[in-house]
Scaffold this active site. Structure first.
Site, PDB file in Angstrom:
ATOM      1  N   TYR A  35       8.943  -8.598  -4.786  1.00 58.33           N
ATOM      2  CA  TYR A  35       8.174  -7.345  -4.712  1.00 58.33           C
ATOM      3  C   TYR A  35       7.793  -6.882  -6.116  1.00 58.33           C
ATOM      4  O   TYR A  35       6.630  -6.577  -6.394  1.00 58.33           O
ATOM      5  CB  TYR A  35       9.026  -6.287  -4.003  1.00 58.33           C
ATOM      6  CG  TYR A  35       8.498  -4.879  -4.072  1.00 58.33           C
ATOM      7  CD1 TYR A  35       7.337  -4.517  -3.394  1.00 58.33           C
ATOM      8  CD2 TYR A  35       9.166  -3.899  -4.808  1.00 58.33           C
ATOM      9  CE1 TYR A  35       6.859  -3.207  -3.459  1.00 58.33           C
ATOM     10  CE2 TYR A  35       8.701  -2.603  -4.866  1.00 58.33           C
ATOM     11  CZ  TYR A  35       7.545  -2.260  -4.191  1.00 58.33           C
ATOM     12  OH  TYR A  35       7.070  -0.968  -4.258  1.00 58.33           O
ATOM     13  N   GLY A  44      18.436  -8.214  -4.583  1.00 60.37           N
ATOM     14  CA  GLY A  44      17.179  -7.841  -5.260  1.00 60.37           C
ATOM     15  C   GLY A  44      17.048  -6.367  -5.569  1.00 60.37           C
ATOM     16  O   GLY A  44      15.954  -5.898  -5.830  1.00 60.37           O
TER      17      GLY A  44
HETATM   18  N1  LIG Z   1       7.893   5.297  -1.306  1.00 60.71           N
HETATM   19  C1  LIG Z   1       8.429   4.953  -2.463  1.00 60.71           C
HETATM   20  O1  LIG Z   1       9.510   5.437  -2.814  1.00 60.71           O
HETATM   21  C2  LIG Z   1       7.733   3.994  -3.377  1.00 60.71           C
HETATM   22  C3  LIG Z   1       8.374   3.637  -4.567  1.00 60.71           C
HETATM   23  C4  LIG Z   1       7.740   2.754  -5.433  1.00 60.71           C
HETATM   24  C5  LIG Z   1       6.494   2.272  -5.131  1.00 60.71           C
HETATM   25  N2  LIG Z   1       5.889   2.611  -3.958  1.00 60.71           N
HETATM   26  C6  LIG Z   1       4.564   2.060  -3.686  1.00 60.71           C
HETATM   27  O2  LIG Z   1       3.723   3.130  -3.253  1.00 60.71           O
HETATM   28  C7  LIG Z   1       2.800   2.654  -2.271  1.00 60.71           C
HETATM   29  C8  LIG Z   1       2.899   3.507  -1.009  1.00 60.71           C
HETATM   30  O3  LIG Z   1       4.227   3.437  -0.530  1.00 60.71           O
HETATM   31  P1  LIG Z   1       4.694   4.131   0.821  1.00 60.71           P
HETATM   32  O4  LIG Z   1       6.103   4.508   0.658  1.00 60.71           O
HETATM   33  O5  LIG Z   1       3.695   5.131   1.230  1.00 60.71           O
HETATM   34  O6  LIG Z   1       4.653   2.879   1.802  1.00 60.71           O
HETATM   35  P2  LIG Z   1       4.282   2.797   3.366  1.00 60.71           P
HETATM   36  O7  LIG Z   1       4.807   1.483   3.849  1.00 60.71           O
HETATM   37  O8  LIG Z   1       4.704   4.028   4.053  1.00 60.71           O
HETATM   38  O9  LIG Z   1       2.697   2.749   3.325  1.00 60.71           O
HETATM   39  C9  LIG Z   1       1.984   1.572   2.983  1.00 60.71           C
HETATM   40  C10 LIG Z   1       0.819   1.461   3.939  1.00 60.71           C
HETATM   41  O10 LIG Z   1       0.064   0.283   3.591  1.00 60.71           O
HETATM   42  C11 LIG Z   1      -0.395  -0.295   4.816  1.00 60.71           C
HETATM   43  N3  LIG Z   1      -0.687  -1.707   4.594  1.00 60.71           N
HETATM   44  C12 LIG Z   1       0.191  -2.690   4.344  1.00 60.71           C
HETATM   45  N4  LIG Z   1      -0.440  -3.867   4.225  1.00 60.71           N
HETATM   46  C13 LIG Z   1      -1.762  -3.605   4.379  1.00 60.71           C
HETATM   47  C14 LIG Z   1      -2.931  -4.413   4.351  1.00 60.71           C
HETATM   48  N5  LIG Z   1      -2.848  -5.745   4.158  1.00 60.71           N
HETATM   49  N6  LIG Z   1      -4.126  -3.832   4.560  1.00 60.71           N
HETATM   50  C15 LIG Z   1      -4.208  -2.479   4.775  1.00 60.71           C
HETATM   51  N7  LIG Z   1      -3.151  -1.666   4.823  1.00 60.71           N
HETATM   52  C16 LIG Z   1      -1.928  -2.223   4.619  1.00 60.71           C
HETATM   53  C17 LIG Z   1       0.739  -0.081   5.790  1.00 60.71           C
HETATM   54  O11 LIG Z   1       0.329  -0.161   7.152  1.00 60.71           O
HETATM   55  C18 LIG Z   1       1.241   1.305   5.402  1.00 60.71           C
HETATM   56  O12 LIG Z   1       0.639   2.315   6.179  1.00 60.71           O
HETATM   57  C19 LIG Z   1       3.118   1.184  -2.057  1.00 60.71           C
HETATM   58  O13 LIG Z   1       2.248   0.423  -2.862  1.00 60.71           O
HETATM   59  C20 LIG Z   1       4.536   1.048  -2.562  1.00 60.71           C
HETATM   60  O14 LIG Z   1       4.811  -0.251  -3.008  1.00 60.71           O
HETATM   61  C21 LIG Z   1       6.478   3.471  -3.073  1.00 60.71           C
END
Ligand SMILES: NC(=O)c1ccc[n+]([C@@H]2O[C@H](COP(=O)([O-])OP(=O)(O)OC[C@H]3O[C@@H](n4cnc5c(N)ncnc54)[C@H](O)[C@@H]3O)[C@@H](O)[C@H]2O)c1
Length: 315
Positions: free
Chosen positions: A142, A271
């Protein structure tokens, strides 16, 4: 709805941060469109008023959805570390190829700026705390996929003049957090078990420490990214600059709920970093500050989980 503030496109709009951001932008008077393939997110998370398209970010046909867009927030990702460890190929397809497709569509459509999500996972191998933005030591699939996004963003900036801001979120929490993952985020996991009168699960000793930042505070910085050109071409840690152990979080949630927890201990997860703690000097230099006290954020998160349980969405 037409808005003179410019149109914002959010990828991953049906997910946790994306849906909260969409609601905030609508409240601020922006016109908001969003794409999500609903792989992890839910259609009902998308606020009314968002022009929603069920689409995969890997599709070449995404370009028309980027036309007339001022700022793209690219949040769609495969982001459960355990799932990414189990499937590095899909991790790269979504988080690397999908992200490059978003950058490409943005440049071809003439988008003014792309703000995209990285992660504190990029510091997994570091033991410098608080961790500054340059301390890059990714280990998991990741984290490596998120570092690839940074290099592609920089190349798009250099060769095509793409304006971008990279956001290195620490543990974002709050309502609509995705609790359906293989291993749910720790706060939601504890809330669900305790509210249902079940035993919470602790992976490892519970001594792991995490920097938690409330989603509304993260949205404050999102708004700065749209308006402030000093964010262009830069990466920002978005955390609270405080951290708590898993055991401390269990204790705080239990106190709010007035219960006495009896946790089950399981083997540590692969991880995952032992400690996260953000150095937020750079973000603070743009007049941003995380404002939400942990107890307030926890209470709002508990209210959300309670409502999900009552509605029968958490079996
Ligand atoms: N929530 C956290 O604490 C956190 C921490 C670090 C980084 N992030 C990053 O922030 C971003 C948002 O995180 P989140 O917590 O809202 O995650 P989440 O899983 O709630 O939302 C991600 C969304 O992306 C959509 N998605 C996944 N693959 C897809 C694709 N191929 N095409 C279109 N849509 C797709 C999913 O359906 C989901 O709705 C992500 O990039 C994540 O890696 C989040």
């Amino acid at each position: 709805m037409m808005s003179d503030k410019g149109k914002i496109l959010i990828t991953g709009v049906a997910g946790f941060i994306g849906s909260n951001l969409a609601a905030r932008l609508l409240a601020e008077g922006y016109e908001v469109s969003g794409i999500d393939n609903l792989a992890f997110g839910l259609r009902e998370n998308v606020p009314d008023g968002v022009d929603f398209h069920c689409l995969d970010i890997r599709e070449k046909e995404v370009i028309p959805f980027f036309r007339d867009v001022d700022t793209v927030f690219h949040l769609a990702a495969k982001n459960c570390i355990a799932d990414c460890q189990a499937d590095p190929v899909e991790t790269a397809e979504i988080n690397v190829s999908g992200t490059v497709n978003v950058f490409e569509a943005s440049r071809r459509a003439g988008v003014r700026k792309v703000v995209y999500a990285e992660s504190s996972a990029l510091y997994e191998g570091s033991s410098v705390y608080p961790t500054p933005e340059w301390e890059l030591k990714p280990e998991s699939f990741y984290a490596v996929s998120k570092l690839a996004s940074l290099y592609f963003a920089q190349a798009y900036g250099k060769f095509y003049g793409l304006r971008f801001t990279a956001l290195r979120y620490f543990c974002v929490y709050g309502p609509v957090q995705d609790y359906r993952r293989t291993i749910p985020p720790v706060m939601s996991a504890f809330m669900i078990k305790l509210l249902k009168g079940e035993q919470p699960i602790i992976y490892g000793t519970g001594e792991k420490r995490r920097d938690f930042v409330y989603v509304d505070d993260v949205n404050d910085f999102h708004l700065i990214c749209i308006r402030d050109d000093r964010t262009n071409g830069k990466t920002f840690n978005i955390g609270s600059a405080e951290n708590y152990s898993v055991l401390e979080i269990l204790d705080k949630i239990s106190r709010i709920l007035g219960v006495n927890p009896d946790p089950i201990h399981k083997d540590d997860l692969p991880g995952e970093a032992q400690v996260t703690l953000a150095d937020i000097t750079q973000a603070e230099s743009l007049d941003w500050k995380p404002k939400t006290p942990l107890d307030v954020g926890l209470q709002k998160s508990i209210d959300y989980i309670r409502q999900e349980i009552r509605a029968g969405r958490i079996p």
